[in-house]
Scaffold this active site. Structure first.
Site, PDB file in Angstrom:
ATOM      1  N   ARG A 187      13.337 -42.821 -22.292  1.00  0.00           N
ATOM      2  CA  ARG A 187      13.239 -44.222 -22.243  1.00  0.00           C
ATOM      3  C   ARG A 187      12.548 -44.656 -23.448  1.00  0.00           C
ATOM      4  O   ARG A 187      11.562 -43.895 -23.595  1.00  0.00           O
ATOM      5  CB  ARG A 187      12.503 -44.862 -20.994  1.00  0.00           C
ATOM      6  CG  ARG A 187      13.437 -44.563 -19.759  1.00  0.00           C
ATOM      7  CD  ARG A 187      12.595 -45.601 -18.598  1.00  0.00           C
ATOM      8  NE  ARG A 187      13.437 -45.067 -17.444  1.00  0.00           N
ATOM      9  CZ  ARG A 187      12.539 -44.126 -16.771  1.00  0.00           C
ATOM     10  NH1 ARG A 187      11.294 -43.960 -17.025  1.00  0.00           N
ATOM     11  NH2 ARG A 187      13.026 -43.687 -15.367  1.00  0.00           N
ATOM     12  N   TYR A 367      23.518 -27.135  -7.908  1.00  0.00           N
ATOM     13  CA  TYR A 367      21.976 -27.829  -7.955  1.00  0.00           C
ATOM     14  C   TYR A 367      21.976 -29.218  -7.347  1.00  0.00           C
ATOM     15  O   TYR A 367      22.005 -30.030  -8.047  1.00  0.00           O
ATOM     16  CB  TYR A 367      21.830 -27.617  -9.556  1.00  0.00           C
ATOM     17  CG  TYR A 367      20.493 -27.979  -9.837  1.00  0.00           C
ATOM     18  CD1 TYR A 367      19.325 -27.212  -9.543  1.00  0.00           C
ATOM     19  CD2 TYR A 367      20.221 -28.704 -11.254  1.00  0.00           C
ATOM     20  CE1 TYR A 367      18.200 -27.650  -9.918  1.00  0.00           C
ATOM     21  CE2 TYR A 367      18.876 -28.863 -11.657  1.00  0.00           C
ATOM     22  CZ  TYR A 367      17.958 -28.392 -10.830  1.00  0.00           C
ATOM     23  OH  TYR A 367      16.780 -28.634 -11.376  1.00  0.00           O
TER      24      TYR A 367
HETATM   25  N1  UDP Z   1      11.711 -29.843 -17.749  1.00  0.00           N
HETATM   26  C1  UDP Z   1      10.750 -29.588 -18.659  1.00  0.00           C
HETATM   27  N2  UDP Z   1       9.545 -29.922 -18.498  1.00  0.00           N
HETATM   28  C2  UDP Z   1       9.130 -30.659 -17.693  1.00  0.00           C
HETATM   29  C3  UDP Z   1       9.850 -30.909 -16.694  1.00  0.00           C
HETATM   30  C4  UDP Z   1      11.119 -30.515 -16.445  1.00  0.00           C
HETATM   31  O1  UDP Z   1      11.298 -29.185 -19.748  1.00  0.00           O
HETATM   32  O2  UDP Z   1       7.887 -31.142 -17.842  1.00  0.00           O
HETATM   33  C5  UDP Z   1      13.088 -29.428 -17.648  1.00  0.00           C
HETATM   34  C6  UDP Z   1      13.450 -28.102 -17.027  1.00  0.00           C
HETATM   35  O3  UDP Z   1      14.457 -27.362 -17.533  1.00  0.00           O
HETATM   36  C7  UDP Z   1      13.804 -28.372 -15.614  1.00  0.00           C
HETATM   37  C8  UDP Z   1      14.479 -29.578 -15.663  1.00  0.00           C
HETATM   38  O4  UDP Z   1      14.145 -30.245 -16.911  1.00  0.00           O
HETATM   39  O5  UDP Z   1      14.479 -27.405 -14.980  1.00  0.00           O
HETATM   40  C9  UDP Z   1      14.820 -30.655 -14.630  1.00  0.00           C
HETATM   41  O6  UDP Z   1      13.738 -31.119 -14.316  1.00  0.00           O
HETATM   42  P1  UDP Z   1      13.349 -31.589 -12.679  1.00  0.00           P
HETATM   43  O7  UDP Z   1      11.953 -31.696 -12.514  1.00  0.00           O
HETATM   44  O8  UDP Z   1      14.484 -32.458 -12.401  1.00  0.00           O
HETATM   45  O9  UDP Z   1      13.359 -30.066 -11.940  1.00  0.00           O
HETATM   46  P2  UDP Z   1      13.544 -29.687 -10.472  1.00  0.00           P
HETATM   47  O10 UDP Z   1      12.999 -31.148  -9.613  1.00  0.00           O
HETATM   48  O11 UDP Z   1      14.782 -29.423 -10.051  1.00  0.00           O
HETATM   49  O12 UDP Z   1      12.456 -28.535 -10.338  1.00  0.00           O
END
Ligand code: UDP
Ligand code: FAD
Length: 384
Positions: A187, A367
């Protein structure tokens, strides 16, 4: 007694199917191999704190039907997820927004931030395109690394994405699909809300209570592994809804699908505040865990009577490759695994022609977030 449905797994998918079936006056037997209901959304109350045993779960959705459905079974608080990233002691706001850009580059306007990202993107695209032997105009991001740099530039990729993602998925970003990162909003406003969702919150009293309500009227047997008692259980119902891993159902006959597993190290601390936020991501490669969850902040540090909780509970999350016997958490939806899943899906379709339906994050090897699981379960029941 013969049941209308045998539901394998008392997670969200199984619980929604059970609820719909009971509402339609069908009889349901749920078998669950763990010693508790609720699958991965299980919460247990310890010293007034609802601890998310299998990782932090924040409910968020744009789907009106799903939101009104879950609100029949729980009240939700107005928690908004705003994680902090800690990169070697430097703190940044997530998701990527003007606060992050200001902290990273000192820029204060949208135009400056866009310019900085565009410069990075251009340079990276030329480099990637040359490597691939195409012109920069014909280049489209083909993996997570290329996608991330195009979206937020190289600095943010290096400090906030690369290390975290490689720890979480155990693979280089250049070998991961780009859709993983597309989940995160980018954003150009000062807005730290992690989700672009119309509705968001945490069920008051915990997820386990929500699932308990969904399962009201169903017979639930805990500590029962369906695959170990298959013939005997199959004989008890006309239709089976299976929400365990699809490859386990077929005894891994085509090979094992890959998952990422997570190990949680949970500690109770005699202090009212450890990190001042529910979620802090450690985005460098060296810190062995991906994030620390401080559970009390999902409910603003208060117990159910509204009193401040004097202690706290934190969980460190360590990501690891899954092997048979571990808990599977994240399907690895890369090309190789997706192709193998499609082969299993063919077997599942034959099976379904009989009486077995596969659903949920493991049954469909997808997922899915909680709201998607609920929505697909509602649709699945409609189609039955
Ligand atoms: N991600 C990242 N840095 C962060 C948080 C997330 O690179 O600080 C990337 C990472 O590849 C992750 C993806 O964004 O798998 C999706 O994040 P999300 O928090 O949605 O993952 P989940 O809730 O499934 O653990
Ligand atoms: P599960 O919850 O896995 O339920 C399947 C059940 O089947 C399990 O209880 C299992 O024990 C049981 N089972 C398996 N095999 C057998 C067998 N042979 N016999 C008997 N029982 C069996 N989603 C969000 O929307 N927001 C979030 O913030 C969020 N955070 C997450 C964080 C983590 C770490 C993880 C892993 C997931 C997260 N999710 C989140 C996704 C969410 O957990 C899933 O979408 C949801 O829980 C999936 O429900 P399910 O019923 O498909 O699967």
């Amino acid at each position: 007694m013969k049941y209308d449905y045998l539901v394998v797994g008392a997670g969200l998918f199984g619980a929604v199917i059970a609820q719909q079936a009971i509402e339609n006056r069908r009889s349901v037997l749920v078998v669950e191999k763990r010693d508790h209901i609720a699958g991965n959304v299980y919460t247990e109350n310890i010293d007034g704190i609802n601890v998310h045993r299998y990782g932090a779960h924040i409910f968020h959705t744009n789907d009106d039907e799903v939101w009104s459905y879950v609100n029949r079974f729980a009240d939700f608080n107005d928690y908004i997820n705003s994680p902090i990233a800690n990169y070697k002691g430097e703190l940044y706001n997530l998701p990527f927004n003007m606060n992050t850009f200001q902290q990273m580059w000192g820029v204060t306007t949208e135009a400056e931030a866009r310019q900085k990202i565009e410069n990075d993107r251009k340079e990276a695209v030329e480099e990637f395109a040359a490597k691939r032997g195409v012109s920069a105009d014909d280049f489209t991001p083909a993996n997570l690394e290329e996608q991330a740099i195009s979206l937020v530039g190289r600095d943010i990729y290096e400090k906030l994405i690369k290390g975290y993602t490689e720890k979480q998925w155990g693979r280089p970003c250049s070998e991961l699909p780009s859709f993983i990162i597309k989940r995160l909003p980018v954003r150009f406003t000062y807005d730290n809300n992690y989700f672009n969702a119309k509705y968001q919150g945490i069920p008051i009293g915990g997820y386990t209570r929500l699932v308990e309500k969904l399962l009201e009227g169903a017979e639930v047997r805990l500590g029962v592994d369906y695959l170990e008692n298959k013939a005997e259980l199959d004989a008890l119902a006309d239709t089976v809804i299976y929400t365990g891993p699809i490859d386990a159902y077929f005894a891994y006959s085509l090979g094992a699908l890959q998952y990422r597993s997570v190990r949680f190290e949970t500690e109770s601390l005699a202090t009212p505040d450890y990190q001042g936020n529910a979620v802090v991501n450690y985005t460098d490669r060296e810190t062995p865990y991906t994030r620390i969850i401080e559970h009390k902040w999902f409910e603003f540090g208060k117990d159910e009577s509204g009193n401040d909780i004097p202690t706290t509970i934190i969980s460190k999350e360590y990501s690891s490759e899954w092997k048979v016997g571990d808990e599977p958490y994240y399907p690895v939806n890369d090309e190789k695994n997706q192709a193998l899943y499609l082969e299993y899906q063919k077997l599942a379709q034959n099976e379904a022609a009989g009486k077995v339906i596969f659903g949920g994050r493991l049954g469909e090897y997808k997922y899915y977030d909680m709201d998607q699981v609920i929505s697909t379960a509602l649709n699945c029941y409609r189609s039955l």
